[in-house]
Design an enzyme around this catalytic site. Sequence first.
Site, mmCIF file in Angstrom:
data_model
loop_
_atom_site.group_PDB
_atom_site.id
_atom_site.type_symbol
_atom_site.label_atom_id
_atom_site.label_comp_id
_atom_site.label_asym_id
_atom_site.label_seq_id
_atom_site.Cartn_x
_atom_site.Cartn_y
_atom_site.Cartn_z
ATOM 1 N N GLU A 30 0.879 -1.177 0.000
ATOM 2 C CA GLU A 30 0.000 0.000 0.000
ATOM 3 C C GLU A 30 0.914 1.223 0.000
ATOM 4 O O GLU A 30 1.485 1.598 1.024
ATOM 5 C CB GLU A 30 -0.926 -0.041 1.218
ATOM 6 C CG GLU A 30 -1.849 -1.257 1.150
ATOM 7 C CD GLU A 30 -2.648 -1.506 2.422
ATOM 8 O OE1 GLU A 30 -2.719 -0.605 3.289
ATOM 9 O OE2 GLU A 30 -3.200 -2.615 2.547
ATOM 10 N N HIS B 255 -2.736 4.147 4.743
ATOM 11 C CA HIS B 255 -2.930 2.871 4.039
ATOM 12 C C HIS B 255 -3.620 3.117 2.696
ATOM 13 O O HIS B 255 -3.941 4.250 2.351
ATOM 14 C CB HIS B 255 -3.803 1.928 4.879
ATOM 15 C CG HIS B 255 -3.102 1.332 6.052
ATOM 16 N ND1 HIS B 255 -2.890 0.001 6.211
ATOM 17 C CD2 HIS B 255 -2.559 1.925 7.147
ATOM 18 C CE1 HIS B 255 -2.243 -0.233 7.350
ATOM 19 N NE2 HIS B 255 -2.041 0.924 7.931
ATOM 20 N N GLU C 53 -7.311 5.427 4.757
ATOM 21 C CA GLU C 53 -7.247 4.666 3.502
ATOM 22 C C GLU C 53 -7.311 5.727 2.408
ATOM 23 O O GLU C 53 -8.352 6.310 2.145
ATOM 24 C CB GLU C 53 -8.431 3.696 3.397
ATOM 25 C CG GLU C 53 -8.547 2.707 4.555
ATOM 26 C CD GLU C 53 -7.550 1.552 4.465
ATOM 27 O OE1 GLU C 53 -6.917 1.374 3.402
ATOM 28 O OE2 GLU C 53 -7.398 0.825 5.473
HETATM 29 ZN ZN LIG Z 1 -3.373 -1.543 4.947
#
Ligand SMILES: [Zn+2]
Length: 492
Positions: free
Chosen positions: A122, A228, A324
């Site tokens: 990531e 992430h 994220e």
């Molecule tokens: Zn992750």
Amino acid sequence: MLPILLVFLFSALSQCSRLAEEEEQMLIRHFTKEGEVSTMDQLRDTIGPFRDPLNFSHMNYSTLTDHIHNLHRKFPNLTHIYSAGQSVQGRELWVLVVSRYPIEHRKLIPEFKYVANMHGNEVTGRVFLVSLAHTLLENYNSNLWIRQLVDSTRIHLMPSMNPDGYEHASEGDQAGVTGRQNANGKDLNRNFPSRFPNYFPTSEIQPETIAIMNWTRQIPFALSANLHGGTTLVNYPFDDFPTRTRQSHYAPSPDNALFVRLAYTYARGHERMWKKGPRCLDDDLNISVDPQNGIINGADWYIVSGGMQDWNYLNTNCFEVTVEMNCEKFPQTKKLRYLWEENKYALLKFIDLIHGAIHGLVIDADTGEGIVNATVSIDERAKIVVSYGEGEFWRLANMGKYDLTFDHSDYYPVTQTVHVTPQDRSPYIEVRLQRIIPRSRPVLIPTKSVPNKDEYNVDNSNNKDLRIVTMSSSVCHFSVFMIILSLASLFL
Ligand SMILES: [Zn+2]
Ligand SMILES: *[C@@H]1O[C@H](CO)[C@@H](O)[C@H](O)[C@H]1NC(C)=O
Ligand SMILES: *[C@@H]1O[C@H](CO)[C@@H](O)[C@H](O)[C@H]1NC(C)=O
Ligand SMILES: *[C@@H]1O[C@H](CO)[C@@H](O)[C@H](O)[C@H]1NC(C)=O
Ligand SMILES: *[C@@H]1O[C@H](CO)[C@@H](O)[C@H](O)[C@H]1NC(C)=O
Ligand SMILES: *[C@@H]1O[C@H](CO)[C@@H](O)[C@H](O)[C@H]1NC(C)=O
Ligand SMILES: *[C@@H]1O[C@H](CO)[C@@H](O)[C@H](O)[C@H]1NC(C)=O
């Protein structure tokens, strides 16, 4: 009988999620009314024009190492590079500090951190922390907002917490797992000491995890994000919940209202993260969770035990959320500029949230010296922070009126009321504590005065949302209680 119970079980569980969303919605309305959260367009105006990095590129370990060292040579007075430790295969966990005072902690300058690439495949955060450093440095002399941020904050950027994993990852990986784990095959975001070790014993703690724990304890970080990729949302503590079923479950921390603001500030500063709707522009990457404000309680999404954000919250002075940033785990180089445009204001604004803290000094009333390891509590349940260095402390807070209690085993506790207002968003206070025993005089140790309960309580009178949170989480807990009861009746 059984079907009825199952229906009840599922309605009770979905009730928890619904309550989570209702609470978030209520808090977000409240913060918006207070003018606490800015849209991306507002941030563009507030921050003002700045030059973006010329190009964006993925860099392997050796290229990244050279790159940040070149950056340091170009900006020797505003940067500092150190390693927080080594990976299993001996790669350094580089940290690039950007600050007017980069080399060491400076009295009353708060410490911020971004950690990226904990999952080795990531990688957007890994690229963008370098882009962010370029942005802060190249615009230091021309953009006042950026200059003030760099002058008033020590910003630690760790582009890769898992450099070994990265070397196995490959460009174009949308949702894979190759390179996710460290060289011992461990998922580092399951590797911190667990909140409920009886339910989920922590696997052998990895060198990368030990390094982060040591690092986070050495420096008095007050705010952090763990970057992430895989969808677009921000999740906030708790990630963990004591259940063996791993059924997702709303698990707010005692600082829930604060975390909702921190998380939503990132989501709202992003081009589209805050909107309900598909998380991912690419159909193939839609995943089932679609939080209506782009933020979600970690365990309400799925339970993670041994995650980094819970560990930060429970063991250090630091508040951490998990971002994220985008859907594809290892996006192609050509997509990076677009993703930077989506994330750049959120990345800048999130750092600035560290300046929304009650802060100051805890001082010995007789000697005038700073007291280290004094505890600062804001109410009975919420996170306690500890004073550092010359008696400095930072306690992030939403607007409102708070009673803060300062305590230390050698001193009498003091409780002081503090107002956090739009005019004084980051109140500074100095607190003088009286030593309990005059040094080198043998006297009876007096029983330490324990402040009565009211003194510890937050005055919630102008902070209704906190009460709402408490109330509805107990409704949620009640539902769980009912589930347990109904399950028990099943076996009777
Ligand atoms: Zn992750
Ligand atoms: C952009 O490309 C140039 C030339 O390849 C390189 O020197 C520079 O470090 C790159 N900048 C970034 C931010 O990647
Ligand atoms: C790292 O990337 C550079 C530049 O693309 C390349 O020359 C080098 O061989 C790579 N190193 C490794 C170990 O893959
Ligand atoms: C860094 O600071 C030193 C001492 O203050 C100064 O002489 C030097 O010019 C500065 N360097 C840069 C690149 O600004
Ligand atoms: C812990 O951090 C300190 C200061 O950064 C460093 O000197 C020490 O070597 C670290 N210890 C471990 C076990 O990583
Ligand atoms: C992804 O979301 C969009 C918008 O809701 C929808 O049109 C599309 O069908 C979804 N794709 C998948 C594979 O679920
Ligand atoms: C503060 O507490 C830490 C952790 O318990 C300890 O290692 C340190 O020695 C203490 N410092 C002082 C000055 O008491």
